[in-house]
Design an enzyme around this catalytic site. Structure first.
Site, mmCIF file in Angstrom:
data_model
loop_
_atom_site.group_PDB
_atom_site.id
_atom_site.type_symbol
_atom_site.label_atom_id
_atom_site.label_comp_id
_atom_site.label_asym_id
_atom_site.label_seq_id
_atom_site.Cartn_x
_atom_site.Cartn_y
_atom_site.Cartn_z
ATOM 1 N N PRO A 138 0.792 -1.239 0.000
ATOM 2 C CA PRO A 138 0.000 0.000 0.000
ATOM 3 C C PRO A 138 0.824 1.289 0.000
ATOM 4 C CG PRO A 138 0.056 -0.944 2.190
ATOM 5 C CD PRO A 138 0.777 -1.914 1.289
ATOM 6 N N CYS A 139 1.521 1.530 -1.075
ATOM 7 C CA CYS A 139 2.356 2.725 -1.178
ATOM 8 C C CYS A 139 1.525 4.005 -1.167
ATOM 9 C CB CYS A 139 3.234 2.651 -2.421
ATOM 10 S SG CYS A 139 2.330 2.435 -3.957
ATOM 11 N N HIS A 140 0.240 3.909 -1.490
ATOM 12 C CA HIS A 140 -0.622 5.099 -1.435
ATOM 13 C C HIS A 140 -0.786 5.608 -0.009
ATOM 14 C CE1 HIS A 140 -3.287 1.656 -0.799
ATOM 15 N NE2 HIS A 140 -4.094 2.477 -0.146
#
Length: 170
Positions: A138-140
């Site tokens: 989940p880089c967001h």
């Protein structure tokens, strides 16, 4: 790795969700790339790959989880992700990113501090930008100081959309 190399090594599986069409590139060892619906697809790119259905997509739970994710539900499963070509630093950053809970964020600086390199926030940003499997890693959820949205391969509007989606858990 260029498109021709990926074509030889990976199948493509399509998942239609309320968010749009996700593309999953994979082989028997794991998932190489997850393309979000907002990413522009080079004309003909998708057709270069084998369709996953003809090979039997090995993670049917991922398909249903992506569909439910689009409705604001957490992805609970763990899927084998291929971290080929990532530096050790990038692997460490992406691993740290996996620890960010659904609906929460961490700053680039917080990730750097977590990894014992408090002045490496920009290096964290570069590493996060290499992520080929957004949402699954989940880089967001990694944001700038004071929660500002900065950097996302699919654009800041899409990043905001994912963060908003995760705030409204049914």
């Amino acid at each position: 790795m260029n498109v021709q190399q990926e074509r030889k090594q990976y199948n493509c599986y399509e998942v239609e969700t309320v968010l749009g069409l996700f593309l999953i590139y994979y082989n028997d060892e794991g998932i190489y790339r997850l393309v979000l619906p907002s990413n522009p697809i080079i004309p003909g790119y998708k057709s270069l790959f084998s369709k996953g259905a003809s090979h039997g997509f090995p993670w049917p739970d991922l398909e249903s989880e992506l569909k439910f994710y689009g409705k604001g539900r957490i992805i609970r499963g763990t899927y084998p992700l291929l971290n080929l070509g990532y530096s050790e630093w990038t692997k460490n950053v992406l691993q740290a990113t996996l620890s960010i809970p659904f609906g929460e964020t961490r700053s680039y600086k917080q990730i750097a501090e977590q990894l014992g390199r408090p002045s490496a926030a920009r290096a964290v940003g570069r590493a996060v930008s290499c992520n080929r499997t957004p949402i699954l890693i989940p880089c967001h959820r990694v944001v700038g100081q004071k929660g500002h949205l900065v950097g996302f391969s699919s654009g800041l509007l899409w990043k905001q959309r994912l963060l908003d989606l995760e705030q409204h858990v049914p």
